[in-house]
Design a protein around this motif. Structure first.
Motif, PDB file in Angstrom:
ATOM      1  N   VAL A  50       0.866  -1.177   0.000  1.00  0.00           N
ATOM      2  CA  VAL A  50       0.000   0.000   0.000  1.00  0.00           C
ATOM      3  C   VAL A  50       0.902   1.226   0.000  1.00  0.00           C
ATOM      4  N   ASN A  51       0.677   2.093  -0.967  1.00  0.00           N
ATOM      5  CA  ASN A  51       1.502   3.291  -1.147  1.00  0.00           C
ATOM      6  C   ASN A  51       2.993   2.948  -1.187  1.00  0.00           C
ATOM      7  N   GLY A  52       3.289   1.812  -1.858  1.00  0.00           N
ATOM      8  CA  GLY A  52       4.674   1.406  -2.062  1.00  0.00           C
ATOM      9  C   GLY A  52       5.326   0.680  -0.909  1.00  0.00           C
ATOM     10  N   LYS A  53       4.598   0.447   0.199  1.00  0.00           N
ATOM     11  CA  LYS A  53       5.177  -0.214   1.368  1.00  0.00           C
ATOM     12  C   LYS A  53       4.524  -1.587   1.570  1.00  0.00           C
ATOM     13  N   PRO A  54       5.315  -2.626   1.877  1.00  0.00           N
ATOM     14  CA  PRO A  54       4.746  -3.952   2.128  1.00  0.00           C
ATOM     15  C   PRO A  54       3.804  -3.922   3.328  1.00  0.00           C
ATOM     16  N   VAL A  55       2.643  -4.587   3.174  1.00  0.00           N
ATOM     17  CA  VAL A  55       1.667  -4.623   4.269  1.00  0.00           C
ATOM     18  C   VAL A  55       1.223  -6.043   4.610  1.00  0.00           C
ATOM     19  N   GLY A  56       1.634  -7.027   3.825  1.00  0.00           N
ATOM     20  CA  GLY A  56       1.217  -8.381   4.155  1.00  0.00           C
ATOM     21  C   GLY A  56       1.475  -9.340   3.021  1.00  0.00           C
ATOM     22  N   SER A  57       1.373 -10.619   3.354  1.00  0.00           N
ATOM     23  CA  SER A  57       1.567 -11.681   2.372  1.00  0.00           C
ATOM     24  C   SER A  57       0.648 -12.837   2.741  1.00  0.00           C
ATOM     25  N   ALA A  58       0.071 -13.495   1.739  1.00  0.00           N
ATOM     26  CA  ALA A  58      -0.796 -14.653   1.956  1.00  0.00           C
ATOM     27  C   ALA A  58      -0.249 -15.823   1.147  1.00  0.00           C
ATOM     28  N   ASN A  59      -0.082 -16.979   1.793  1.00  0.00           N
ATOM     29  CA  ASN A  59       0.484 -18.133   1.087  1.00  0.00           C
ATOM     30  C   ASN A  59      -0.498 -19.277   0.920  1.00  0.00           C
ATOM     31  N   GLU A  60      -1.762 -19.048   1.249  1.00  0.00           N
ATOM     32  CA  GLU A  60      -2.790 -20.047   0.982  1.00  0.00           C
ATOM     33  C   GLU A  60      -4.140 -19.354   0.841  1.00  0.00           C
ATOM     34  N   MET A  61      -5.047 -20.040   0.132  1.00  0.00           N
ATOM     35  CA  MET A  61      -6.402 -19.515  -0.034  1.00  0.00           C
ATOM     36  C   MET A  61      -7.212 -19.846   1.213  1.00  0.00           C
ATOM     37  N   THR A  62      -7.783 -18.821   1.810  1.00  0.00           N
ATOM     38  CA  THR A  62      -8.684 -19.009   2.943  1.00  0.00           C
ATOM     39  C   THR A  62      -9.927 -18.163   2.708  1.00  0.00           C
ATOM     40  N   LEU A  63     -10.959 -18.399   3.510  1.00  0.00           N
ATOM     41  CA  LEU A  63     -12.233 -17.727   3.299  1.00  0.00           C
ATOM     42  C   LEU A  63     -12.157 -16.257   3.692  1.00  0.00           C
ATOM     43  N   ASN A  64     -12.410 -15.398   2.726  1.00  0.00           N
ATOM     44  CA  ASN A  64     -12.596 -13.971   2.968  1.00  0.00           C
ATOM     45  C   ASN A  64     -14.098 -13.762   3.154  1.00  0.00           C
TER      46      ASN A  64
END
Length: 548
Positions: free
Chosen positions: A83-97
């Motif tokens: 977000v705005n060029g800064k890392p905010v997170g990473s997801a390595n599997e599909m889970t329920l949103n």
């Protein structure tokens, strides 16, 4: 390797012999194994297939979950977010949103982490990159803009409209509403001009019937904020009806319509190729499946998004959309979801062209002699669909396509010669968790590579081209079940494939769930999706087909 005979018993045999079977006249099954393709494409030049499952330009003041749907022949290692060029997170599997009711890669975006919003520039630039496991090409998704609502006067501007209101004497308050949304848009335009920046405008409609459009007057036009036309809180969408389009288009940049019913209205953009349309929680009722024209032309819009929309009695359904999520289509005459870039958790019940000249498809990609890429269908149920299922043609090339968790059922007992067809030269195709219990899949082009066909059920799968079939290592073909080899077979080696009676719960009545002793159960060692077409968790090993 093994196969299942017609009575469902195991029998040792070569899968390649099973799938060759009785070849069509045009198919030459020459010199046995040496002439057939072998499994094992590496996917090294296969680019990740991925799309945002979020409508851009949304404005929010509370934490919001932001998701991406992504697939690759070698699997997805992770999706990284900035977000705005800064890392905010990473997801390595599909889970329920839970916000989208989709198993996807997602993170939570909290506006408090980005300080007070500037009313004149409240944008957040959100980026995502999806990386494949082992070999493959990552995909950096298009940057999307979201907006944080500032405090004070930057919050929502609400204007009220009522069937008992008055456009001359009303002032847009709840106690003194306007009569038509067009008058409310005028007030929002004035508010935008007075402030000098885009407004977060919402028009609330109470119970009644209204005219669609701006009657030629410009509304707020800044392409930065959605103008929302909505049923008032606690008013059912069946009680707010747009019943005529005498006002023409809504002349605004971003138009969101939510919680209403729209009957016999044509959706024209205020600014051709520039305006965006978002229908959310809307009933759309057309003039009849064999009457008039479709209710919108996506090619006239910049982008179109449907979420939670029900479409009935229309020539076409939700075609050529950027996102079609939780869309239900009933009783149409032609295409259901053709050309839509991302289709999620959607369904169609009833496609019949009648006596028209339509050529119905559940899902079609037609490229008009161009090269297209990056399409996802993820969770689609088609029942009573007298139509071709999946159809791809007219392409210079069609790459990076994922078809996951799809149930295609034609009317029981139908004998019309309709089936799925793939005509396009393609690199990187995924067909996983598909059930076609009463229609065939026909390959008309063997210029394909990096193809995965797995965990799927077909009445028949065959080819029409002459020669030796597919190139070596073009296709991974594993854990599939073909009900019949009548009329031809698929010239490709594979592993743990079978044929014969799949033993449905009650296929004669349209119940295509696997019976307790079905040979489909417990066959897919590494399911490509962790849910089935109904969103139920898949077991490991999982069931072949769309239904766990």
């Amino acid at each position: 390797m093994f196969r299942l005979s017609a009575n469902g018993k195991k029998a040792s045999d070569s899968v390649s012999h099973l799938l060759c079977g009785m070849m069509m006249v045009l198919l030459l099954c020459v010199q046995g194994q040496e002439s057939r393709a072998k499994a094992g494409p590496t996917g090294a030049d296969a680019k990740v297939i991925a799309h945002w499952n979020v409508v851009p330009y949304q404005a929010f003041s509370r934490p919001m979950t932001i998701g991406v749907v992504a697939f690759h022949i070698n699997g997805i290692d992770r999706v990284e977010f900035q977000v705005n060029g800064k890392p905010v997170g990473s997801a390595n599997e599909m889970t329920l949103n839970k916000r989208t009711n989709t198993n996807e890669y997602w993170f939570t975006l909290d506006p408090k982490n980005f300080g007070p919003a500037d009313p004149e520039n409240p944008h957040l630039e959100v980026e995502a990159t999806a990386y494949p496991k082992s070999a493959g090409v990552p995909r950096q998704l298009e940057t999307i803009l979201l907006k944080v609502k500032p405090e004070g006067e930057g919050q929502d501007t609400i204007v009220w409209v009522s069937a008992s209101g008055n456009d001359s004497t009303g002032d847009g308050t709840k106690s003194n509403p306007f009569r038509q949304p067009a008058r409310a848009l005028e007030l929002l335009r004035k508010t935008e001009d007075d402030r000098g920046h885009a407004v977060f405008g919402t028009i609330y409609l109470t119970k009644g019937e209204y005219s669609w459009g701006s009657f030629g007057k410009e509304a707020p036009v800044k392409h930065e904020s959605w103008i929302t036309v909505s049923a008032a809180p606690d008013v059912a969408r069946g009680d707010v009806i747009f019943s005529d389009d005498s006002g023409g288009p809504f002349i605004t940049g971003l138009l969101k319509v939510t919680g209403v019913t729209i009957r016999n209205v044509f959706f024209a953009p205020g600014y051709s190729k520039a305006s965006y349309l978002w229908l959310d929680n809307v009933d759309v009722i057309g003039p009849g499946r064999w009457s008039g024209e479709s209710f919108y032309h996506a090619s006239n819009w910049g982008k179109v998004f449907f979420t939670g929309v029900r479409i009935s009695d229309s020539p076409n359904g939700a075609t050529n959309l950027n996102i079609a999520r939780d869309v239900k289509i009933v009783d149409i005459g032609s295409d259901a979801f053709s050309g839509s870039r991302l289709v999620i958790n959607s369904e169609v019940n009833g496609i019949d062209r009648g006596q028209t000249e339509a050529h119905p498809d559940v899902y079609q990609i037609y490229c008009a002699r161009k090269s297209f890429e990056n399409y996802i269908v993820y969770g689609l149920i088609a029942q009573n669909a007298e139509a071709q299922g999946i159809f791809a043609a007219g392409c210079e090339s069609l790459d990076n396509v994922a078809m996951v968790n799809i149930l295609l059922v034609r009317p029981l007992g139908s004998e019309a010669p309709l089936f799925s067809q793939w005509h396009a030269p393609s690199n990187h195709l995924i067909f996983s968790g598909i059930s076609m219990p009463n229609s065939s899949f026909l390959w008309r082009n063997n210029e394909v590579r990096n193809v995965l066909i797995e965990g799927s059920l077909f009445e028949r799968m065959k080819t029409t081209f002459k020669g030796y079939g597919f190139a070596p290592d073009a296709i991974i073909y594993r854990d599939n079940h073909v009900m019949s080899l009548r009329g031809g077979g698929m010239p490709v080696d594979g592993s743990d494939n079978s044929e014969g009676n799949p033993d449905f719960a009650d296929g004669n009545k349209g119940d295509f769930r696997p019976a307790p002793d079905s040979p489909l159960r417990g066959r897919v060692k590494a399911p490509f999706s962790n849910v089935d077409v109904y969103g139920n968790p898949r077991k490991v090993p999982s069931t072949i087909g769309a239904i766990e």
